[in-house]
Design an enzyme around this catalytic site. Structure first.
Site, PDB file in Angstrom:
ATOM      1  CD  GLU A   1      37.674  42.238  36.644  1.00 16.45           C
ATOM      2  OE1 GLU A   1      37.140  43.081  37.368  1.00 16.45           O
ATOM      3  OE2 GLU A   1      37.746  42.065  35.396  1.00 16.45           O
TER       4      GLU A   1
ATOM      5  CD  GLU B   1      29.549  51.714  37.854  1.00 21.51           C
ATOM      6  OE1 GLU B   1      29.466  50.746  37.140  1.00 21.51           O
ATOM      7  OE2 GLU B   1      28.696  52.581  37.902  1.00 21.51           O
TER       8      GLU B   1
ATOM      9  CB  CYS C   1      38.999  46.426  31.641  1.00 13.84           C
ATOM     10  SG  CYS C   1      39.787  46.992  33.168  1.00 13.84           S
TER      11      CYS C   1
ATOM     12  CB  CYS D   1      37.680  46.356  37.693  1.00 14.12           C
ATOM     13  SG  CYS D   1      37.521  47.701  36.178  1.00 14.12           S
TER      14      CYS D   1
ATOM     15  CB  CYS E   1      41.418  43.962  35.299  1.00  7.66           C
ATOM     16  SG  CYS E   1      40.084  44.931  36.467  1.00  7.66           S
TER      17      CYS E   1
ATOM     18  CG  ASN F   1      31.300  46.744  39.437  1.00 10.18           C
ATOM     19  OD1 ASN F   1      30.478  46.117  40.270  1.00 10.18           O
ATOM     20  ND2 ASN F   1      30.696  47.619  38.645  1.00 10.18           N
TER      21      ASN F   1
END
Length: 136
Positions: free
Chosen positions: A59, A48, A90, A57, A93, A46
């Protein structure tokens, strides 16, 4: 269904990728590994951003990395975080996974807990050209 050796390799790669995460806001490092249909593994972490909507993210990073390497077909994805329960992807994703027909989702944590789920159980309303997996 993918075998246990592949699951272990994917979780290990996801844990390695997790260490590279940029998570100064949440403090939650996440790693992922996607398995391309040709057997190639791609890790992602990830990343941010202070403008949280610009965060990506793990993924999606792994999937986008594979796509940048000309891969378009995938068999599975693993996601790992330092959480009490196995890390669940999430909705964003899951939508990207649906787009690329990634059915097997391996969810794990750093304690060694692992669960494998079918994407349609996690995101039954995912849309896009990959919505009907029976055609795959």
């Amino acid at each position: 269904m993918i075998n246990e050796d592949i699951i272990d390799a994917m979780v290990r790669m996801a844990k390695d990728a997790m260490q590279k995460a940029h998570a100064p806001y949440s403090g939650r490092k996440v790693g992922a590994c996607v398995l391309a249909s040709d057997g190639t593994l791609y890790g992602g972490c990830n990343v941010e951003n202070a403008s949280y909507g610009l965060t990506c993210c793990a993924e999606r990073v792994a999937i986008f990395k594979a796509i940048a390497d000309s891969k378009r077909e995938f068999d599975a994805i693993a996601v790992v975080a330092d959480t009490d329960e196995p890390c669940v992807p999430c909705g964003a994703c899951c939508q990207v996974m649906a787009e690329f027909k990634i059915r097997d989702v391996i969810m794990a944590n750093t304690k060694g807990d692992i669960e494998v789920a079918d994407l349609m159980d996690l995101a039954p309303c995912a849309t896009g050209k990959a919505r009907n997996f029976q055609e795959a």
